[in-house]
Design a protein around this motif. Structure first.
Motif, mmCIF file in Angstrom:
data_model
loop_
_atom_site.group_PDB
_atom_site.id
_atom_site.type_symbol
_atom_site.label_atom_id
_atom_site.label_comp_id
_atom_site.label_asym_id
_atom_site.label_seq_id
_atom_site.Cartn_x
_atom_site.Cartn_y
_atom_site.Cartn_z
ATOM 1 N N THR A 6 0.839 -1.203 0.000
ATOM 2 C CA THR A 6 0.000 0.000 0.000
ATOM 3 C C THR A 6 0.873 1.252 0.000
ATOM 4 O O THR A 6 2.054 1.208 0.375
ATOM 5 N N LYS A 8 0.482 3.687 2.040
ATOM 6 C CA LYS A 8 0.794 3.973 3.438
ATOM 7 C C LYS A 8 2.052 3.237 3.877
ATOM 8 O O LYS A 8 2.907 3.793 4.593
ATOM 9 N N ASP A 12 5.494 4.844 5.299
ATOM 10 C CA ASP A 12 6.099 4.431 6.572
ATOM 11 C C ASP A 12 7.561 4.032 6.369
ATOM 12 O O ASP A 12 8.440 4.363 7.182
#
Length: 436
Positions: A6, A8, A12
């Motif tokens: 993803t 995200k 991260d």
């Protein structure tokens, strides 16, 4: 190697890498010719592979767009578009393994640029993660959007040095339902640029392909094929031409015959074979696409991805040919490419009785630079569609405009001040001294 699924997770990863001052090398299909997706020897870079980010997010037939993850294989985008009755026109030899993020990062070209343009011309929107983990989310389908800087274009051709592309909105076109394909045997002295201009003009710009092949390249491909087509070159090589249309009302074969008749009457074409079936068309394309394999079987080649203005194609061929003969009259060439957009693959065949690496180093340190000098003198460049990466960085510094390189370094520094994004590729950030 990290394999996020993803956006995200990508963000991260980038935030964590930035905190620990660890470099990041984004990787798509790993098909680069220039080392753009290869970590350096420092041991302080991680590879972030996008191969698991392979979703087709949305197809909008009315807007004629497709939204995808950056890790989607190019062929899968083509197939998804075709299933919706549309065309994603980017097409190249590595389409079964290269991925959309890499296509954007290198501004991939390929076989249909003469009509549809490079990757940058097919990009409507983008999603990307910056070097501090910030997500740029601009996945809009708009053809018109005049609201400030066109940020998405910064990532085109950036080879992962400014951020990690995680998604894209791509422009689609009507799916061709009719094609006319012809193999042209060129007469000696045939002017390529004038022939191309005639075909484009008289076909109402329905031309999708204008692929040039030297006689030696055709012979290499033929030798590598088990089912050898009865296709060859004229006195001055050959060209593969194709028209395509989605209209039910256009007779493309009749149009092709009329256009080629003009070229034959002008003395530019010795003979022309118009494909009468799908199998004949496939044979023509298979021969063109087998040239790289033919080079490999012949012990490989030293590749030159040359780009020059269309009006200078013949001039480059003449000058470069003289340079090669002066350097070593026994050298063999394999010359082919997307001449419709000014791109020539001008390759030196490696003799079968020499060490490949030593020969490559010798050519790249001498004759290659002469060829690049010639291309530059004609307003061309050393990289038409393969990018810069790590291997051609010294060529950018040698041939690039000082002001343009300064602007690129400012952009690099603005997007990636800590230089963690694919450090060592394309350009140095401001403040770093060259090690060359």
């Amino acid at each position: 190697m990290l394999k996020p699924t993803t956006t995200k997770q990508v963000a991260d990863i980038v935030r964590l890498a930035a905190y620990h001052e660890i470099g990041i090398v984004p990787q798509g299909g790993n098909t680069s010719y220039c080392g753009g997706a290869t970590p350096d020897a420092s041991g302080r870079q991680i590879v972030v592979s996008l191969e698991r980010m392979d979703r087709i997010r949305e197809i909008d037939p009315v807007s004629m767009s497709i939204s995808v993850d950056a890790g989607v294989i190019l062929k899968n985008v083509q197939d998804a578009a075709a299933a919706a009755g549309l065309l994603f026109p980017l097409s190249l030899g590595a389409e079964g393994s290269c991925r959309i993020g890499g296509n954007i990062g290198t501004n991939a070209g390929g076989l249909s640029v003469v009509r549809y343009g490079m990757t940058r011309d097919l990009l409507l929107g983008i999603e990307a993660v910056l070097s501090d983990g910030t997500v740029v989310s601009d996945m809009r389908k708009l053809r018109k959007n005049n609201t400030g800087y066109d940020v998405k274009q910064c990532f085109v051709g950036s080879e992962g040095t400014l951020g990690i592309v995680t998604g894209a909105v791509l422009r689609l076109a009507p799916l061709p339902t009719r094609r006319a394909t012809a193999w042209l045997k060129l007469a000696r002295g045939a002017p390529l640029a004038e022939l191309l201009a005639l075909i484009r003009r008289e076909s109402a710009d329905l031309l999708t392909t204008f692929e040039f092949m030297a006689a030696r390249s055709i012979a290499l491909a033929t030798d590598a094929m088990t089912d050898r087509p009865s296709l060859g070159a004229g006195s001055a090589d050959a060209v593969l031409v194709e028209f395509a249309s989605s209209s039910r009302h256009l007779d493309l074969d009749e149009l092709m015959e009329a256009v080629l008749t003009e070229a034959i009457e002008a003395g530019w074409i010795e003979d022309a074979l118009l494909a009468q079936s799908g199998s004949q068309r496939t044979a023509m394309w298979r021969l063109r696409e087998t040239i790289p394999e033919g080079e490999k079987r012949r012990n490989g080649s030293v590749k030159h991805d040359i780009s020059v203005p269309l009006s200078s194609i013949q001039r480059f061929l003449d000058l470069a040919g003289s340079q090669v003969r002066s350097y070593d009259a026994d050298l063999e060439l394999s010359v082919y490419g997307h001449v419709g957009d000014g791109n020539l693959h001008y390759n030196m065949l490696i003799p079968p009785d020499v060490d490949r690496l030593e020969f490559t180093r010798r050519i790249e340190g001498s004759l290659s630079l002469q060829l690049y000098d010639t291309a530059a003198s004609l307003g061309g460049t050393f990289s038409a569609e393969h990018g810069v990466g790590r291997f051609k960085k010294h060529l950018l510094e040698r041939y690039g405009d000082v002001g343009r390189i300064a602007a690129m370094r400012r952009i690099k520094t603005a997007f990636d001040p800590a230089d963690i994004m694919n450090a060592g590729a394309i350009v140095r950030p401001l403040g770093e001294k060259s090690v060359s």
